[in-house]
Design an enzyme around this catalytic site. Sequence first.
Site, PDB file in Angstrom:
ATOM      1  N   ASP A  30       0.859  -1.183   0.000  1.00 55.05           N
ATOM      2  CA  ASP A  30       0.000   0.000   0.000  1.00 55.05           C
ATOM      3  C   ASP A  30       0.891   1.228   0.000  1.00 55.05           C
ATOM      4  O   ASP A  30       2.017   1.196   0.515  1.00 55.05           O
ATOM      5  CB  ASP A  30      -0.908   0.004   1.250  1.00 55.05           C
ATOM      6  CG  ASP A  30      -2.096   0.918   1.086  1.00 55.05           C
ATOM      7  OD1 ASP A  30      -3.189   0.408   0.790  1.00 55.05           O
ATOM      8  OD2 ASP A  30      -1.932   2.152   1.238  1.00 55.05           O
ATOM      9  N   GLU A 151     -19.052  -4.916   5.965  1.00 56.35           N
ATOM     10  CA  GLU A 151     -18.334  -4.345   7.096  1.00 56.35           C
ATOM     11  C   GLU A 151     -19.024  -4.789   8.378  1.00 56.35           C
ATOM     12  O   GLU A 151     -20.245  -4.845   8.450  1.00 56.35           O
ATOM     13  CB  GLU A 151     -18.311  -2.819   7.008  1.00 56.35           C
ATOM     14  CG  GLU A 151     -17.512  -2.356   5.808  1.00 56.35           C
ATOM     15  CD  GLU A 151     -17.273  -0.851   5.797  1.00 56.35           C
ATOM     16  OE1 GLU A 151     -17.364  -0.217   6.862  1.00 56.35           O
ATOM     17  OE2 GLU A 151     -16.994  -0.334   4.712  1.00 56.35           O
ATOM     18  N   LYS A 203     -21.406  -8.661  -9.164  1.00 60.15           N
ATOM     19  CA  LYS A 203     -21.109  -7.804  -8.002  1.00 60.15           C
ATOM     20  C   LYS A 203     -21.999  -6.550  -7.997  1.00 60.15           C
ATOM     21  O   LYS A 203     -22.668  -6.228  -7.009  1.00 60.15           O
ATOM     22  CB  LYS A 203     -19.627  -7.418  -8.040  1.00 60.15           C
ATOM     23  CG  LYS A 203     -19.228  -6.314  -7.105  1.00 60.15           C
ATOM     24  CD  LYS A 203     -19.276  -6.754  -5.669  1.00 60.15           C
ATOM     25  CE  LYS A 203     -19.091  -5.580  -4.737  1.00 60.15           C
ATOM     26  NZ  LYS A 203     -18.848  -5.952  -3.376  1.00 60.15           N
ATOM     27  N   PHE A 248     -32.493  -7.609   4.360  1.00 64.44           N
ATOM     28  CA  PHE A 248     -32.503  -6.295   3.704  1.00 64.44           C
ATOM     29  C   PHE A 248     -33.913  -5.738   3.522  1.00 64.44           C
ATOM     30  O   PHE A 248     -34.215  -5.062   2.545  1.00 64.44           O
ATOM     31  CB  PHE A 248     -31.706  -6.321   2.393  1.00 64.44           C
ATOM     32  CG  PHE A 248     -30.228  -6.294   2.685  1.00 64.44           C
ATOM     33  CD1 PHE A 248     -29.596  -7.401   3.228  1.00 64.44           C
ATOM     34  CD2 PHE A 248     -29.487  -5.146   2.495  1.00 64.44           C
ATOM     35  CE1 PHE A 248     -28.255  -7.369   3.565  1.00 64.44           C
ATOM     36  CE2 PHE A 248     -28.147  -5.102   2.829  1.00 64.44           C
ATOM     37  CZ  PHE A 248     -27.529  -6.223   3.359  1.00 64.44           C
ATOM     38  N   ALA A 251     -36.527  -1.238   7.452  1.00 62.27           N
ATOM     39  CA  ALA A 251     -36.672   0.185   7.103  1.00 62.27           C
ATOM     40  C   ALA A 251     -35.778   1.027   8.003  1.00 62.27           C
ATOM     41  O   ALA A 251     -35.506   0.671   9.142  1.00 62.27           O
ATOM     42  CB  ALA A 251     -38.132   0.601   7.269  1.00 62.27           C
ATOM     43  N   GLY A 252     -35.305   2.143   7.479  1.00 64.40           N
ATOM     44  CA  GLY A 252     -34.416   3.007   8.249  1.00 64.40           C
ATOM     45  C   GLY A 252     -34.204   4.337   7.543  1.00 64.40           C
ATOM     46  O   GLY A 252     -35.019   4.738   6.700  1.00 64.40           O
ATOM     47  N   GLY A 256     -26.365   3.498   3.187  1.00 66.29           N
ATOM     48  CA  GLY A 256     -25.152   4.309   3.067  1.00 66.29           C
ATOM     49  C   GLY A 256     -23.940   3.410   2.918  1.00 66.29           C
ATOM     50  O   GLY A 256     -24.053   2.271   2.482  1.00 66.29           O
ATOM     51  N   CYS A 259     -20.156   1.404  -0.444  1.00 70.71           N
ATOM     52  CA  CYS A 259     -20.431   0.520  -1.591  1.00 70.71           C
ATOM     53  C   CYS A 259     -21.762   0.791  -2.282  1.00 70.71           C
ATOM     54  O   CYS A 259     -21.786   1.136  -3.466  1.00 70.71           O
ATOM     55  CB  CYS A 259     -20.372  -0.932  -1.131  1.00 70.71           C
ATOM     56  SG  CYS A 259     -18.813  -1.317  -0.339  1.00 70.71           S
ATOM     57  N   LYS A 320     -23.742   2.092   9.581  1.00 68.87           N
ATOM     58  CA  LYS A 320     -24.483   0.968  10.177  1.00 68.87           C
ATOM     59  C   LYS A 320     -23.714   0.574  11.429  1.00 68.87           C
ATOM     60  O   LYS A 320     -22.582   1.030  11.651  1.00 68.87           O
ATOM     61  CB  LYS A 320     -24.600  -0.197   9.203  1.00 68.87           C
ATOM     62  CG  LYS A 320     -23.269  -0.835   8.845  1.00 68.87           C
ATOM     63  CD  LYS A 320     -23.477  -2.078   8.010  1.00 68.87           C
ATOM     64  CE  LYS A 320     -22.159  -2.793   7.804  1.00 68.87           C
ATOM     65  NZ  LYS A 320     -22.284  -4.030   7.065  1.00 68.87           N
TER      66      LYS A 320
HETATM   67  C1  UGA Z   1     -22.386  -4.193   1.139  1.00 68.52           C
HETATM   68  C2  UGA Z   1     -22.850  -5.600   0.726  1.00 68.52           C
HETATM   69  O1  UGA Z   1     -23.830  -6.083   1.657  1.00 68.52           O
HETATM   70  C3  UGA Z   1     -21.666  -6.574   0.675  1.00 68.52           C
HETATM   71  O2  UGA Z   1     -22.100  -7.850   0.201  1.00 68.52           O
HETATM   72  C4  UGA Z   1     -20.608  -6.006  -0.294  1.00 68.52           C
HETATM   73  O3  UGA Z   1     -19.447  -6.822  -0.328  1.00 68.52           O
HETATM   74  C5  UGA Z   1     -20.198  -4.606   0.173  1.00 68.52           C
HETATM   75  O4  UGA Z   1     -21.381  -3.755   0.229  1.00 68.52           O
HETATM   76  C6  UGA Z   1     -19.219  -4.072  -0.838  1.00 68.52           C
HETATM   77  O5  UGA Z   1     -19.602  -3.881  -2.005  1.00 68.52           O
HETATM   78  O6  UGA Z   1     -18.019  -3.978  -0.511  1.00 68.52           O
HETATM   79  P1  UGA Z   1     -21.746  -3.025   3.463  1.00 68.52           P
HETATM   80  O7  UGA Z   1     -21.567  -1.764   2.685  1.00 68.52           O
HETATM   81  O8  UGA Z   1     -20.720  -3.403   4.467  1.00 68.52           O
HETATM   82  O9  UGA Z   1     -21.884  -4.289   2.469  1.00 68.52           O
HETATM   83  O10 UGA Z   1     -23.120  -2.853   4.250  1.00 68.52           O
HETATM   84  P2  UGA Z   1     -24.560  -3.555   4.300  1.00 68.52           P
HETATM   85  O11 UGA Z   1     -24.647  -4.395   5.511  1.00 68.52           O
HETATM   86  O12 UGA Z   1     -24.894  -4.188   3.017  1.00 68.52           O
HETATM   87  O13 UGA Z   1     -25.485  -2.265   4.526  1.00 68.52           O
HETATM   88  C7  UGA Z   1     -25.519  -1.209   3.570  1.00 68.52           C
HETATM   89  C8  UGA Z   1     -26.477  -0.130   4.005  1.00 68.52           C
HETATM   90  O14 UGA Z   1     -27.828  -0.597   3.946  1.00 68.52           O
HETATM   91  C9  UGA Z   1     -26.280   0.356   5.442  1.00 68.52           C
HETATM   92  O15 UGA Z   1     -26.418   1.752   5.483  1.00 68.52           O
HETATM   93  C10 UGA Z   1     -27.389  -0.341   6.221  1.00 68.52           C
HETATM   94  O16 UGA Z   1     -27.780   0.355   7.389  1.00 68.52           O
HETATM   95  C11 UGA Z   1     -28.493  -0.342   5.179  1.00 68.52           C
HETATM   96  N1  UGA Z   1     -29.497  -1.405   5.404  1.00 68.52           N
HETATM   97  C12 UGA Z   1     -29.154  -2.712   5.307  1.00 68.52           C
HETATM   98  C13 UGA Z   1     -30.825  -1.037   5.672  1.00 68.52           C
HETATM   99  O17 UGA Z   1     -31.157   0.153   5.761  1.00 68.52           O
HETATM  100  N2  UGA Z   1     -31.761  -2.025   5.826  1.00 68.52           N
HETATM  101  C14 UGA Z   1     -31.443  -3.351   5.735  1.00 68.52           C
HETATM  102  O18 UGA Z   1     -32.361  -4.188   5.880  1.00 68.52           O
HETATM  103  C15 UGA Z   1     -30.109  -3.699   5.467  1.00 68.52           C
END
Ligand code: UGA
Length: 435
Positions: A30, A151, A203, A248, A251-252, A256, A259, A320
């Site tokens: 890096d 994450e 992806k 998924f 609701a919220g 964010g 990704c 999150k």
């Molecule tokens: C997401 C994907 O879930 C991973 O599979 C992927 O590898 C990653 O992006 C990436 O592309 O690197 P991540 O960004 O860590 O993972 O977070 P998530 O757990 O997916 O949540 C994303 C957002 O959706 C958060 O803001 C979370 O609060 C929101 N969320 C999630 C909701 O509002 N409601 C839900 O039911 C689930």
Amino acid sequence: MNITFIGIGYVGLVSSVMLSYLGHNVSCLDTDRNKIANLKKGILPIYEPGLDKYLSYCLARGRLKFLENYNEHIQTSTAIFITVGTPTLPSQRADLQYVFDAVDNIVKLDSSPTIIIKSTVPPGTTDFIAHYIAKKKLLSKVASNPEFLREGTAVEDFLRPDRIVIGTSDKETSDLLKEIYAPLLAEGIHLISTDPTTSELIKYASNAFLATKIAFINEMANLCEEIEANIDHLSLGMGLDKRIGNSFLKAGPGFGGSCFPKDILALSQLAKDHHSDSLVLDAVINANQKRPLDMVKRIKSILDGSLSGKTIAVLGLAFKAGTDDLRSSPAIEIIKLLQDEGANIKAYDPAGMKNIEQVLTIDRLECTSSPEKSCYEVDAIIIATEWEEFKELEWDKIYNNSKSHIIIDLRNILNSSVIKAKGFKYYSIGHKYEA
Ligand code: UGA
């Protein structure tokens, strides 16, 4: 196998540590010297539950090295993973500059390692790189191997993924990838072996589809509030249908992180570049961009139509729970809008406080050392991130020190009857307010 990772951001770090844990000799490169120096000492640059133990384990066994320069470890690598960032350009497309910088550095090596693109890149990029390399007369093969880690649960996601996706153009390269992941494949993890462009699209489309589910359920939550329906029962009732699935559907305040917002923009732009429809994608993008505004509108109406001079506690800053990541966090967007409306903010997050000055102006912002301090004598308490510890707060004490006893729970984590029995006016997402 000797493996190198170029780019030790979130995906690069977790994947390199875990592949080393699976038995490979991994070198990580890096440009951030400070990060490399800390990692050599076992200090992680990110908060990721459980990763520290795997890092120490691999460092102690000498299977994991952190490097600042391209040296002999890299020359002897059979495979080089590119895991650099692909941020959003002003054009909404993914910026591939760091990916190509890495490729150009590999081209200068005396060896011909297989190049594996793990960064999230637009479909077509891996093939483009393969042609670029062929023109330079390098014998390296190029493959796509996207990552699906979340994450906060990345270690578990790496060890027990729903699937491993590889995109290759020849058998030799696909056999090499199977060898890398052999310990996981031996446990029966699904392998999807396809061409590089489809692999890259899997992806983007997966992230965009999950984002679509969230945008959809958030829209239903708005409707629930209007027609006095219950969002929790709606999510459960829909999610138990196996064709829909229950994940998924929470609701919220909007999705964010580093990704979903970035990837759905890039996918929509890709569709436009190819004169293909992006109607669904654009609706999701617009709905999610509007979500923080909707949240602030609701907060304002609860606070009698004015935020000017009001003091508001915001519990949770990370996008999150389980992470210190504030990138594209709805909590941060909401705070900015509240500040614009003249509110004073008292903010707390269990992990994200150290990064706050990078994303917020400190004007009318007080960062507190505990959630209780944030909630002291405020006009309203907003729960913006679903940290478990917020459920366990001493809400009786907070009640006694609160001016207006209003809680607006944007993550629906508190038990409404318990919290109302303490005397609070409790507002949540997707439920009609009941005194
Ligand atoms: C997401 C994907 O879930 C991973 O599979 C992927 O590898 C990653 O992006 C990436 O592309 O690197 P991540 O960004 O860590 O993972 O977070 P998530 O757990 O997916 O949540 C994303 C957002 O959706 C958060 O803001 C979370 O609060 C929101 N969320 C999630 C909701 O509002 N409601 C839900 O039911 C689930």
